[in-house]
Design an enzyme around this catalytic site. Sequence first.
Site, PDB file in Angstrom:
ATOM      1  N   HIS A 100      65.270 -18.039  -5.331  1.00 20.79           N
ATOM      2  CA  HIS A 100      65.240 -19.455  -5.709  1.00 20.79           C
ATOM      3  C   HIS A 100      66.095 -19.729  -6.951  1.00 20.79           C
ATOM      4  CE1 HIS A 100      61.771 -19.391  -3.034  1.00 20.79           C
ATOM      5  NE2 HIS A 100      61.641 -20.692  -3.128  1.00 20.79           N
ATOM      6  N   GLU A 104      68.285 -23.927   8.410  1.00 19.07           N
ATOM      7  CA  GLU A 104      69.451 -24.366   7.641  1.00 19.07           C
ATOM      8  C   GLU A 104      70.682 -24.491   8.518  1.00 19.07           C
ATOM      9  OE1 GLU A 104      67.429 -21.868   6.873  1.00 19.07           O
ATOM     10  OE2 GLU A 104      66.283 -22.807   5.264  1.00 19.07           O
TER      11      GLU A 104
END
Lengths: 320, 360
Positions: free
Chosen positions: A124, A55
Site C-alpha cells: 500500500h 484492476e
Amino acid sequence: MVEAITMAHAWEMQHDPSVVVIGQDVGANGGVFRATVGLQERFGSARVQDTPLAEATIAGMSVGMAAQGLKPVAEIQFMGFMYPALDQIVNHMSRMRHRTRGRLSCPVVIRTPHGGGIHAPEHHSESTETMLCHIPGIRVVCPSSPARAYGLLLASIRDPDPVMFLEPVRLYRAMRQEVVDNGRALPLDACFVLREGTDVTIVTWGAMTLETLRAVAELDKEGVSAEVIDLATLSPIDADTILASVAKTGRLVIVHEAARNVGVGAEIAAIVAEHGLYDLQAPVQRVTGFDTIMPLFRLEQDYIPSVKRIVDAVQLTLID
Amino acid sequence: MQTVAEFKIQYRQILKPDGEAAEPLPEFARDRAEVLRMYRLMTLVRAFDAKAVNLQRTGQLGTFASCLGHEATHVGVGAAMHPGDVLAPVYREYGTQLWRGVTMTEILMYWGGDERGNDFAVPRHDFAWCVPIATQTLHAAGAAMAFKVRNEPRCALAYIGDGGTSEGAFYEALNLAGARALPVVFLVVNNGWAISVPVSAQTAASTLAQKSVAAGIPGVQIDGNDVFAVRQVVGEAVEAARRGAGPCLIEALTYRLSDHTTADDATRYRADAEVKLAWSVEPLLRLRAYVEKAGWWSAAAEQELLRDCARRVDAAVSEYLGTAKQPTDAMFDRLFASIPKHLQEQRLVARKYASKPGGH
C-alpha cells in the site's frame, strides 16, 4: 488535498456529461480515501460506478469507454494493485491513438494513491512511477498541493490522451489550503517553481516536496539559497524550466521517494548532462529511496529520504 | 436443440444455527476432545481478534484485517488440512494459521509493520499473507503442480474472498487446476462484502461455487458458519486431491461481522439490520449450543476458557510490544541471497541516516 480532488471531479462532471467515474468502492463508500465522496449521490450510479474487484477490468473497460466517446476517470485503489492493469495500459491505452492513426483515442485518467509514510499495510506504499514513465503515449502527473491537485486533475481529465494521476497519500490530509472552485486547469507538461533561489536547484515532486522545503528552510539558515522545482508532470519532463534553473544556479539535486535505479531522477540527470553540462559547477546529486522493497511501516521512515539526507546532498554540491 | 451440458450446485450444512444436526453427524463430531479443540481455538481467535482491533485503536498496531465471523470456516479448514499440505492464505485466516502453528505474535508483527511476522516458525512451507487480490490462487496451483511433478501425496489450499473471484488470476488458477488435474482446493470465503461492494455487484452468478463449472472441476457450497460442514467438506476435498482425484472449489457462506479493516467504516454502506441478522447465526453460538447439549461444556468451563484465552492473547501482545524494530540492514539483507555491491553501499547510507531504534 483529498477534498480538492473531489472538487475537481465534481466540477468536470457538472460541466462535461461525458465524464464518468469508475473504480472499487468509489460509489457509496466514496473511495477508501474519500476522494469520490458524494459523487454517486450527486451524479447517479450510471456515471459513478463501483466496478467488480479487478484492476484489468477497470483499465480495460476504460479503454473501451474512452474509445467510444466517454471520459473515464478511474481509481486504482493503491499503486501496488495497478499491475494487473498494466497490460491494458501498455498494450492498448497508450497505443490506441498511434496505432489507429488517430481514428480512436483514449482520454482516460487513472488516479492512484502514491508513496508511503502513513503506516499502511504491505503493498500500500509503493512509488513505482518509473514503470509508468517508461511507457510511450501516456502522461504521468503527480501533484504536490491541494491547489495543484485541483488544477492538474482538471487538466488531466480535459487532456485528449491518457494520464496516470499519482496522488501522494502523505498529502491527502497533510495540509489545509483554500482552493477556489473555478474550474481553472493548470498546465500539464510544465514544472512549478515553488521557491526561487540562486545557489542550487532541487527538483522533486509529490510528497517529497515536504522534506525538500524543510531542508531548504534549514539551508536558508546556513546562507544557502535553494531553488525548488516541483516536477508535477513526471512524463514528459519539462526540460526547459530545469535547464534554465541549472544555468542560473550551477548545481542540481534531485529528490524522490521511489527507488534510485533507473528512477525519474536518472532521466533528469541525463537531460542536464546532455544539455546543461557546462552550466554545472558540481556533480549532480540524487537523494532517493533505496533499491529495495518499500519496507513494512516500522522501517518506512528509514526508507523515505530524510531532511538531513537532502541537506547533506546539497552541501556536497557546494564543496569547492 | 439438445442440452449438451448442465450443472447443479449442492449446499451442505451439518449443524444448524441452533446447534441441532441437519444431517447425520460425521465421526469427528462424536469426538469430544476434537470438537472442544475446535471450539477452544474459535474462542481464542475471537479474543485475539478483538484485542488486535483494540491495539490498532490505541495506536499500537497498524491497519488490521479482522476475521470476526469467519472462525468456523478458518478453524474448520485448519482441522481438515494435514501439516504437510500447503496453505496459501489471503490476509485474515488466522484460525487456519493458528491451527497450523503460526503464532499470534507473528500475526501482530505483520500488522505491526514488521516483515518478521511473515517468517513463520511453523509451518515453514506455507505461503505468507497475500494482499494483492487473487494472486495466491495461482501460487497454490503452482505448489500443487510441484507435488504432482514429484509425486508427493500432498495438496495445496488457496483461500480467496468473494471480491477476489472477479480477478482474472482466479479464473486462470481454476482453469489450470482443472486442465492439469492438480491437487489443489480453492476455498472461496463468501462473506458478502468486498469492502463496500456486495457480492451481488461482483457477479450475476447465483453462487460462487458454480465458477468451478466452466473450469471443469467440482464445486460445492457450504455453510461457512458451521465448523462441522467446513471440516467435513474440506476434508473430503483435500483427501481427494491428495489421492490424485483432482481439484475442487468450495464456497463457504459466512459474514464479515467487522469492518473490512480497521481503516474502513462499514456503517457508510451497509444496513444495521443485515449485520444484526448475521450475528444471530454466527459460528460460535451454534458450536457452543452443540457442546452444551452434548454435556461436554458448562458455564464454569466457558469462564475458564475465556480467562485462558485472555492470558494467551496478553502474552502474545507483550511479546509483540517488546520486540524492538529491525535495524535498517533488514531492508537489504534478504532482498537477494547475497547482497550486490550497490546495495552494500546503500546499506551504509541507510545506517548513517537511521532513525532511532524503538518499540511501538
